[in-house]
Design an enzyme around this catalytic site. Structure first.
Site, PDB file in Angstrom:
ATOM      1  N   GLY A  70       0.739  -1.232  -0.073  1.00 13.01           N
ATOM      2  CA  GLY A  70       0.042   0.103  -0.196  1.00 13.01           C
ATOM      3  C   GLY A  70       0.881   1.326  -0.122  1.00 13.01           C
ATOM      4  O   GLY A  70       1.832   1.340   0.911  1.00 13.01           O
TER       5      GLY A  70
ATOM      6  N   LYS B 248      -9.906   1.299  17.908  1.00  8.32           N
ATOM      7  CA  LYS B 248      -8.509   1.601  18.461  1.00  8.32           C
ATOM      8  C   LYS B 248      -8.771   1.371  20.118  1.00  8.32           C
ATOM      9  O   LYS B 248      -7.910   0.893  20.732  1.00  8.32           O
ATOM     10  CB  LYS B 248      -8.313   3.228  18.443  1.00  8.32           C
ATOM     11  CG  LYS B 248      -8.133   3.491  16.900  1.00  8.32           C
ATOM     12  CD  LYS B 248      -7.910   4.961  16.749  1.00  8.32           C
ATOM     13  CE  LYS B 248      -7.799   5.138  15.186  1.00  8.32           C
ATOM     14  NZ  LYS B 248      -8.243   6.597  14.709  1.00  8.32           N
TER      15      LYS B 248
END
Ligand code: NDP
Ligand code: HSE
Length: 436
Positions: A10, A205
């Site tokens: 990526g 998260k």
């Protein structure tokens, strides 16, 4: 010494930033790591654009599996995102005996237990500093800096996009949709921005933070998640009048009967530092029994702040990859055989303070009815304001701030209040944390 060889999967916002920071600070990084860290292969779908970014410094391929199966690569950096191909790539990289660095919180929140188990069985590292709070080294702080402590709670602004939206809406009066577009243009938002807006990214998260704070398995599916899409401007205004700011907080608390794990818009006293964290900045408060309150602040999203965390992980892996796996820091901070089965509590069992706003007929006895319902549900009122309207017959908005109460009791009280003939709106309920 030979450089360590990295394969980058990526080359978008974070991948591009990582490549840039590694190249720009190559000497300084080598002085810290003990050897050079070199990206030898990069995967991207758009070859032409990728070649423009990396020049002749690295080979560019379209098939990311070519990288994870390349025997010359020591560390795979996954910066594609999502839980599809990224999961296959990470599992394959580990199967091929490669250490992994990733910024992919969605992947670890959903498949972390499987990924960490495979990595442990192979004696490999999976590092994910960039997955939580961008450039803030919060994983390192909790996992290593606070190891002496029994962590009591963690609360944070851990999504830059929504904090940016809330700040811009309040300060510049801009509409939600315009600010979201700006956040996307600045590279803060997820590929699917509803993950940001609906609190899912923050919950990914928070799930990771809860695991390393309390030594529990990754349990994203048990998180309570509310985003900011239903938040109305009037509540932001009334909260300010009452001395509070509304922030999208991720909160995880250790209690005797389990762990609270929740993301929702939250009133925070304006005088708290965290209430004044603006734009795409993140801040995380961690309360440890020995250290007390600690606060970590920095850029939570964007190209180079996130790259800062990715590169820090690369340096860690470079320093430690020859170390005995038994002597490395465990993935989730606690030794795998010491992971606890403390349950994640239902939101009904959460105990916090509340902001309740309700529209009523402005007539004798109405306020007394509301107060009686709250009292019967063991909910104590901390303060109250009434906002009259110019309607005929007269109406008013009543806003209560409660002391700490149990969510289940608040739900029962809200149902009774909404059934009163003098009440003409749904009750708006927001949670309030003093974070003191
Ligand atoms: P981008 O969309 O900017 O980049 C993703 C990259 O992955 C692009 O190079 C893209 O190629 C490539 N890619 C996407 N899908 C595929 C696929 N199916 N096969 C092969 N390559 C693919 O994302 P970000 O850089 O913003 O995010 C990357 C990761 O970092 C995510 O997990 C995100 O959650 C996380 N993160 C992002 C932060 C940020 O501020 N942006 C901060 C912290 C974490 P192409 O461009 O050619 O389509
Ligand atoms: N979309 C995320 C945010 C990126 O806005 O915080 C950083 O994880």
């Amino acid at each position: 010494m030979e450089p360590i060889r990295v394969g980058l999967l990526g080359l978008g916002v974070v991948g591009g930033g990582t490549f840039k920071v590694l190249a720009r600070n190559a000497e300084e990084i080598a002085r810290r790591a003990g050897r050079r860290i070199v990206v030898t292969k990069v995967s991207a779908r758009d070859l032409t654009r990728a070649k423009e970014r990396v020049g002749n410094d690295a080979e560019v391929v379209t098939d990311p599996f070519e990288i994870v199966r390349d025997p010359s690569i020591d560390i795979v950096v996954e910066l594609i995102g999502g839980t599809g191909i990224a999961r296959d790539l990470v599992l394959e990289a580990l199967a091929q005996g490669k250490h992994v660095v990733t910024a992919n919180k969605a992947l670890l929140a959903k498949h972390g237990n499987e990924i960490f188990a495979l990595a442990s069985s192979k004696g490999l590292m999976v590092s994910f500093e960039a997955a939580v709070a961008g450039g803030i080294p919060i994983i390192k702080a909790i996992r290593e800096g606070l190891t002496a402590n029994r962590i009591e709670w963690v609360a944070g602004i851990i999504n830059g996009t929504t904090n940016f939206i809330l700040s811009e809406m309040r300060d510049r009066g801009l509409p939600f949709a315009d600010v979201l577009k700006e956040a996307q243009a600045l590279g803060y938002a997820e590929a699917d921005p509803t993950f940001d807006v609906e609190g899912v990214d923050a919950a990914h998260k928070l799930t990771l933070l809860a695991s390393i704070a309390f030594g529990i398995p990754v349990q994203f599916d048990r998180a309570h998640i509310e985003g900011i899409s239903q938040l109305s401007a009037v509540d932001i205004k009334y909260a300010e009048e009452l001395g509070y700011r509304i922030k999208l907080l991720g909160i995880t608390k250790r209690r005797a009967d389990g762990i609270e794990l929740r993301v929702h818009p939250t009133l925070v006293p304006s005088k708290r530092l965290i209430a004044n964290v603006e734009g795409a900045m993140n801040a995380v408060l961690v309360k440890g029994d020995a250290v007390g309150d600690t606060l970590y602040y920095g850029k939570g999203a964007g190209e180079e702040p996130t790259a800062s965390a990715v590169v820090a992980d690369l340096v860690d892996v470079t320093r430690l990859h020859t170390a005995d796996p038994e002597h490395r820091v465990p993935h989730l901070a606690f030794q795998p055989d010491s992971i606890s089965d403390a349950p994640i509590l239902s939101i009904d069992d959460v105990s916090t303070s509340y902001y309740l706003r309700v529209e009523v007929q402005d007539a004798p006895g109405v306020l007394a009815d509301l107060a009686r319902i709250l009292a019967d549900a063991s909910i104590s009122i901390g303060s109250m304001i009434q906002k009259p309207s110019a309607d005929a017959p007269p109406r008013a908005e009543i806003i209560f701030l409660t002391h700490e109460a149990v969510e289940r009791n608040v739900n029962s009280a809200i149902a009774l209040i909404e059934a009163l003939p003098t009440v003409s709106s749904k009750v708006t309920r927001l949670r309030l944390e003093n974070l003191g």
